[in-house]
Scaffold this active site. Structure first.
Site, short mmCIF file in Angstrom:
data_model
loop_
_atom_site.label_atom_id
_atom_site.label_comp_id
_atom_site.label_asym_id
_atom_site.label_seq_id
_atom_site.Cartn_x
_atom_site.Cartn_y
_atom_site.Cartn_z
N GLY A 68 0.82 -1.22 0.00
CA GLY A 68 0.00 0.00 0.00
C GLY A 68 0.85 1.26 0.00
O GLY A 68 0.55 2.23 -0.70
N CYS A 69 1.92 1.25 0.77
CA CYS A 69 2.78 2.43 0.87
C CYS A 69 3.55 2.66 -0.43
O CYS A 69 3.78 3.80 -0.83
CB CYS A 69 3.74 2.29 2.05
SG CYS A 69 2.86 2.24 3.63
N THR A 70 3.92 1.57 -1.09
CA THR A 70 4.61 1.69 -2.38
C THR A 70 3.66 2.26 -3.42
O THR A 70 4.03 3.17 -4.18
CB THR A 70 5.17 0.32 -2.82
OG1 THR A 70 6.12 -0.12 -1.85
CG2 THR A 70 5.84 0.41 -4.18
#
Length: 155
Positions: A44-46
């Protein structure tokens, strides 16, 4: 002191991926998109970081800078930037003091296991340093466009 919409955001200083200190006040005169994310290199952060990367030029055209903050160390941020060619600052908030000031350091429950971590959130700060918008409990899909649209229409 927790931030409040319409109020001045207190200055803070954190190290960037190169270990250099970066302060919020360094960006006075620019709109700031300050986004908090849980962890470098996670799916998700990527996705979120790459969405901000892909819209970096559009934010720039609106006189806005993007700053990402997570509790990861400087070395992790540098790997994340290098791997995904991120053109903006990532700041290391290892003691989560800034995250606490923005009230995004939360008790989370994952598969029945409780631990503290970042609640994905984005804050739009105007050129005068006032908090203009907060997006809490962000869902990654479509979020970057939502932040861009807010700046386009309001700042």
């Amino acid at each position: 002191m927790v931030v409040e919409t319409g109020k001045q955001v207190a200055d803070f200083t954190l190290p960037n991926a190169n270990g250099e200190n970066v302060s919020l006040s360094d960006f006075k005169g620019k709109n700031v998109v300050l986004y908090f994310y849980p962890k470098d290199m996670t799916p998700g952060c990527t996705t979120e970081a790459c969405d901000f990367r892909d819209q970096h030029e559009s934010f720039g055209e609106l006189d806005a800078v993007i700053i990402g903050i997570s509790p990861d160390p400087v070395s992790s941020h540098q790997k994340f930037i290098d791997k995904h060619d991120l053109p903006f600052e990532l700041l290391a908030d290892e003691d989560h003091q800034v995250a606490e000031n923005f009230d995004v350091w939360k008790l989370k429950n994952k598969f029945g296991k409780e631990s503290y971590g970042i609640e994905r959130s984005t804050f739009i700060i105007d050129k005068e340093g006032l908090l203009r918008q907060e997006f809490r409990k962000v869902s990654v899909k479509g979020h970057v466009e939502e932040a861009l649209e807010f700046i386009r229409e309001n700042l």
